[in-house]
Design a protein around this motif. Structure first.
Motif, mmCIF file in Angstrom:
data_model
loop_
_atom_site.group_PDB
_atom_site.id
_atom_site.type_symbol
_atom_site.label_atom_id
_atom_site.label_comp_id
_atom_site.label_asym_id
_atom_site.label_seq_id
_atom_site.Cartn_x
_atom_site.Cartn_y
_atom_site.Cartn_z
ATOM 1 N N PHE A 364 0.812 -1.210 0.000
ATOM 2 C CA PHE A 364 0.000 0.000 0.000
ATOM 3 C C PHE A 364 0.850 1.265 0.000
ATOM 4 C CE2 PHE A 364 0.723 -1.161 4.391
ATOM 5 C CZ PHE A 364 1.045 0.032 4.998
ATOM 6 N N SER A 365 2.161 1.111 0.073
ATOM 7 C CA SER A 365 3.052 2.269 0.005
ATOM 8 C C SER A 365 4.409 1.797 -0.499
ATOM 9 C CB SER A 365 3.204 2.942 1.378
ATOM 10 O OG SER A 365 3.854 2.068 2.283
ATOM 11 N N TYR A 366 5.176 2.740 -1.044
ATOM 12 C CA TYR A 366 6.508 2.400 -1.513
ATOM 13 C C TYR A 366 7.399 3.633 -1.441
ATOM 14 C CZ TYR A 366 5.260 4.693 -5.931
ATOM 15 O OH TYR A 366 4.868 5.605 -6.869
ATOM 16 N N GLN A 367 8.709 3.381 -1.388
ATOM 17 C CA GLN A 367 9.695 4.449 -1.345
ATOM 18 C C GLN A 367 10.935 3.983 -2.108
ATOM 19 O OE1 GLN A 367 9.744 7.499 -0.190
ATOM 20 N NE2 GLN A 367 8.159 7.720 1.370
ATOM 21 N N PHE A 368 11.630 4.948 -2.748
ATOM 22 C CA PHE A 368 12.887 4.676 -3.428
ATOM 23 C C PHE A 368 14.039 5.210 -2.586
ATOM 24 C CE2 PHE A 368 9.958 4.553 -7.023
ATOM 25 C CZ PHE A 368 10.408 3.423 -7.692
ATOM 26 N N SER A 369 15.155 4.514 -2.629
ATOM 27 C CA SER A 369 16.350 4.983 -1.942
ATOM 28 C C SER A 369 17.072 6.019 -2.801
ATOM 29 C CB SER A 369 17.291 3.811 -1.662
ATOM 30 O OG SER A 369 17.861 3.327 -2.877
ATOM 31 N N LYS A 370 18.131 6.581 -2.256
ATOM 32 C CA LYS A 370 18.977 7.474 -3.030
ATOM 33 C C LYS A 370 19.857 6.656 -3.979
ATOM 34 C CE LYS A 370 19.172 11.110 0.485
ATOM 35 N NZ LYS A 370 20.060 11.920 1.356
ATOM 36 N N ASN A 371 20.308 7.305 -5.047
ATOM 37 C CA ASN A 371 21.174 6.637 -6.018
ATOM 38 C C ASN A 371 22.608 6.578 -5.510
ATOM 39 O OD1 ASN A 371 19.028 6.337 -7.690
ATOM 40 N ND2 ASN A 371 19.675 7.806 -9.231
ATOM 41 N N LEU A 372 23.280 5.467 -5.777
ATOM 42 C CA LEU A 372 24.701 5.321 -5.511
ATOM 43 C C LEU A 372 25.373 4.882 -6.812
ATOM 44 C CD1 LEU A 372 24.825 3.540 -2.025
ATOM 45 C CD2 LEU A 372 25.097 5.960 -2.529
ATOM 46 N N THR A 373 26.527 5.474 -7.102
ATOM 47 C CA THR A 373 27.253 5.169 -8.334
ATOM 48 C C THR A 373 28.388 4.212 -8.024
ATOM 49 O OG1 THR A 373 26.704 7.338 -9.234
ATOM 50 C CG2 THR A 373 28.501 6.141 -10.280
ATOM 51 N N LEU A 374 28.507 3.175 -8.829
ATOM 52 C CA LEU A 374 29.551 2.161 -8.670
ATOM 53 C C LEU A 374 30.377 2.112 -9.948
ATOM 54 C CD1 LEU A 374 30.793 -0.140 -6.991
ATOM 55 C CD2 LEU A 374 29.112 -1.683 -8.000
ATOM 56 N N SER A 375 31.719 2.204 -9.789
ATOM 57 C CA SER A 375 32.637 2.143 -10.924
ATOM 58 C C SER A 375 33.298 0.773 -10.955
ATOM 59 C CB SER A 375 33.695 3.240 -10.832
ATOM 60 O OG SER A 375 33.081 4.519 -10.852
ATOM 61 N N ILE A 376 33.298 0.151 -12.121
ATOM 62 C CA ILE A 376 33.893 -1.180 -12.294
ATOM 63 C C ILE A 376 35.107 -1.037 -13.194
ATOM 64 C CG2 ILE A 376 33.479 -3.567 -12.969
ATOM 65 C CD1 ILE A 376 31.755 -2.584 -10.659
ATOM 66 N N SER A 377 36.267 -1.523 -12.736
ATOM 67 C CA SER A 377 37.495 -1.488 -13.521
ATOM 68 C C SER A 377 37.884 -2.896 -13.930
ATOM 69 C CB SER A 377 38.627 -0.836 -12.715
ATOM 70 O OG SER A 377 38.893 -1.597 -11.540
ATOM 71 N N ASP A 378 38.624 -2.990 -15.118
ATOM 72 C CA ASP A 378 39.106 -4.265 -15.642
ATOM 73 C C ASP A 378 40.619 -4.252 -15.567
ATOM 74 O OD1 ASP A 378 39.668 -6.570 -16.946
ATOM 75 O OD2 ASP A 378 38.406 -6.170 -18.701
ATOM 76 N N PRO A 379 41.254 -4.998 -14.626
ATOM 77 C CA PRO A 379 42.724 -4.963 -14.472
ATOM 78 C C PRO A 379 43.451 -5.336 -15.747
ATOM 79 C CG PRO A 379 41.690 -6.075 -12.615
ATOM 80 C CD PRO A 379 40.637 -5.881 -13.652
ATOM 81 N N ILE A 380 42.990 -6.371 -16.445
ATOM 82 C CA ILE A 380 43.683 -6.812 -17.659
ATOM 83 C C ILE A 380 43.624 -5.712 -18.709
ATOM 84 C CG2 ILE A 380 43.671 -8.502 -19.532
ATOM 85 C CD1 ILE A 380 42.592 -10.526 -17.562
ATOM 86 N N ARG A 381 42.442 -5.174 -18.883
ATOM 87 C CA ARG A 381 42.307 -4.099 -19.859
ATOM 88 C C ARG A 381 43.105 -2.886 -19.428
ATOM 89 N NH1 ARG A 381 36.466 -2.478 -21.992
ATOM 90 N NH2 ARG A 381 36.671 -4.625 -22.775
ATOM 91 N N SER A 382 43.133 -2.622 -18.121
ATOM 92 C CA SER A 382 43.903 -1.484 -17.629
ATOM 93 C C SER A 382 45.388 -1.681 -17.904
ATOM 94 C CB SER A 382 43.660 -1.290 -16.131
ATOM 95 O OG SER A 382 42.302 -1.019 -15.897
ATOM 96 N N GLN A 383 45.874 -2.926 -17.641
ATOM 97 C CA GLN A 383 47.285 -3.201 -17.914
ATOM 98 C C GLN A 383 47.576 -3.076 -19.395
ATOM 99 O OE1 GLN A 383 48.078 -7.030 -16.246
ATOM 100 N NE2 GLN A 383 47.749 -6.363 -14.127
ATOM 101 N N THR A 384 46.670 -3.614 -20.219
ATOM 102 C CA THR A 384 46.863 -3.511 -21.666
ATOM 103 C C THR A 384 46.866 -2.052 -22.106
ATOM 104 O OG1 THR A 384 45.765 -5.642 -21.951
ATOM 105 C CG2 THR A 384 45.961 -4.240 -23.905
ATOM 106 N N ASN A 385 45.933 -1.312 -21.574
ATOM 107 C CA ASN A 385 45.874 0.112 -21.914
ATOM 108 C C ASN A 385 47.127 0.837 -21.451
ATOM 109 O OD1 ASN A 385 43.368 -0.272 -23.044
ATOM 110 N ND2 ASN A 385 42.245 0.383 -21.225
#
Length: 525
Positions: A364-385
């Motif tokens: 009968f009721s609902y609420q949304f939380s605040k947004n949180l941003t998550l960054s995903i890194s790729d070590p292999i790609r980072s090393q290659t780069n």
């Protein structure tokens, strides 16, 4: 909500109005049964004040007559009803006539709280010696004198519904005998029906208005009875018993108002108290804004990491359903049947970068939380780069250095070309000299090259020698220099001059000799 409340109140008023409009038949005398041949007067009361008015009379559900008055008299048994203008049909009154020598008479109608009155009445004129009243064959009252005394039961209740009769001993000059009346079923009528507690909703939402109504009905014959109402929550009275209104209004219900409710209706004059059923009211609490977080440190994670997402509300009626979102896509659904928090784990990929939030609802009721941003890194790609970047930087540096070297090289080459270019006025043909000639200058100035043939005799061999002379001056004296170890002599080129095929054989020996001599002379310098 307000519309529902208005309809509820209007419905109650309409029901009360319908009850008030029912006609009532009042007999006189107000005893039943009566002896045959006696006359009974019946009066029809409508909705308004008691006054003469046109009435429709029914006997055994058949219309008998329409009279301009509301009163009739009869000595005929049967079921009588009446109806006046503006009123509905009355309840029946059953007239009973008896030929028995002894009858037990009661009121036509006895209501709760009334005094139940009975009298034993006989036809014979003998002398009464003894009289008794019985309830379900059990003697209630035994009289040896004062035989006109009535049997009274004060504050009659529904438990007084039973079979009653009376008996007496009568004597005359010639004999004595016993008389027994027939049984009379006494039905004590309800003054009002047990109240029913009604609510606008059994699970109101916190902060919304709620109305409780204690609904009951008075008997049409006792509409003038005054009722007072009370409301009870979990055994505690929350309104006064003197309250005449049957409605309890709660402007904004709170969680503390949850509980088991009951109402009471009391006829103050008759001292009749009746309680309603129990109604369980549970106040529903809307969910609060959920707290959302994840286990990634500083909102950063790598591909392959397992991140735990956590969503929790501090208030809200359960069960609570949680939904976890990545951007606008639902990742997971969780249900907390008894409230509390919900969590789930997710293995990260490159595509899991972005905004996350959760949604909590409890139907009968609902609420949304605040947004949180998550960054995903790729070590292999980072090393290659990184490697590619390093290589790129190295190539750029090499390219720049190459450009610099080439620039320096061409500058030096251009400078060297200008320095080594022969000037016509500085070149002297020293065709007859066998030794290198040097310019001797007293001051150390820039040396300019001089070119000459060492051995012009041999036409097919040219030996170029570079000697120095003072810049801007011709050497006045030339002389054969002594042998100096570090003499600045440069051998520029030794080559064989092209010649004809016939002369090759003739000059071959001389040429080889001259070359050898020239080489030996050159070494001296």
């Amino acid at each position: 909500m307000l519309l529902w409340v208005l309809l509820l109140i209007l419905g109650l008023l309409s029901r009360q109005a319908a009850i008030a409009k029912k006609s009532v038949v009042e007999p006189r005398p107000s005893w039943t049964p009566i002896f045959e041949g006696e006359l009974v007067t019946l009066t029809c009361h409508g909705a308004g004040p008691f006054k003469p008015e046109r009435a429709w009379w029914y006997k055994n559900q058949q219309l008998q007559e329409i009279l301009p008055t509301n009163i009739i008299q009869t000595n005929q048994p049967g079921e009588y009803r009446c109806q006046t203008q503006g009123s509905t049909l009355s309840d029946p009154v059953n007239l009973v006539f008896s030929s028995d020598p002894l009858i037990l008479q009661t009121q036509y109608s006895v209501f709760e709280g009334d005094t139940l009155v009975m009298r034993c009445r006989g036809k014979n004129t003998g002398t009464v010696k003894h009289m008794a009243y019985y309830k379900n064959e059990r003697k209630l009252l035994d009289l040896i004198t004062d035989f006109d005394k009535l049997l009274s039961v004060s504050q009659a209740g529904l438990n007084d519904n039973s079979k009653y009769h009376c008996a007496r001993v009568v004597s005359s000059i010639w004999s004595t005998w016993r008389e027994i009346s027939k049984n009379v079923d006494i039905q004590v009528q309800e003054l009002f029906v047990p109240p029913e507690l009604k609510t606008t909703m059994s699970e109101p939402i916190e902060g919304t208005p709620m109305i409780l109504s204690c609904e009951t009905q008075l008997s049409p014959q006792r509409l003038d009875t005054k009722l007072h109402f009370s409301f009870i929550r979990d055994g505690t009275v929350i309104t006064s018993g003197e309250k005449k209104s049957h409605v309890l209004q709660i402007p904004a219900i709170q969680t503390k108002d949850s509980g088991s409710y009951q109402c009471e209706a009391k006829a103050m004059t008759q001292n009749i108290l009746k309680k309603s059923n129990y109604v369980k009211i549970g106040v529903k609490i809307p969910v609060s804004q959920p707290f959302f977080n994840f286990s990634a440190f500083r909102a950063q994670a790598s591909v392959g990491d397992v991140v735990e997402f956590h969503c929790e509300v501090l208030r809200g009626s359960f069960p609570i359903q949680y939904q976890f979102y990545h951007e606008n896509t639902i990742l997971e659904n969780k249900i907390a049947p008894s409230g509390g928090a919900a969590s789930f784990n997710l293995t990260m990929t490159v595509g899991h970068s972005g905004n996350y939030f959760c949604r909590a609802n409890n139907s009968f009721s609902y609420q949304f939380s605040k947004n949180l941003t998550l960054s995903i890194s790729d070590p292999i790609r980072s090393q290659t780069n990184t490697a590619i970047m390093g290589i790129t930087v190295a190539l750029i540096i090499i390219f720049i250095l190459t450009i610099v070297v080439l620039v320096v090289y061409f500058k030096l080459l251009r400078k060297s070309g200008r320095s080594s270019a022969p000037s016509p006025h500085r070149i002297s043909s020293i065709s007859n000299l066998q030794e290198p000639v040097y310019s001797n200058s007293s001051s150390q100035k820039e040396l300019m090259p001089i070119y000459g043939n060492v051995n012009p005799v041999a036409e097919n061999v040219v030996y170029s020698e570079v000697t120095s002379k003072e810049h801007g001056k011709e050497a006045n004296n030339t002389k054969k220099l002594p042998e100096i170890k570090d003499s600045p002599v440069i051998y520029a080129e030794v080559k064989q001059k092209p010649q004809s095929r016939d002369s090759k054989k003739t000059n071959a020996a001389d040429g080889r000799q001259n070359v050898a001599e020239n080489y030996e002379n050159a070494k001296l310098f």
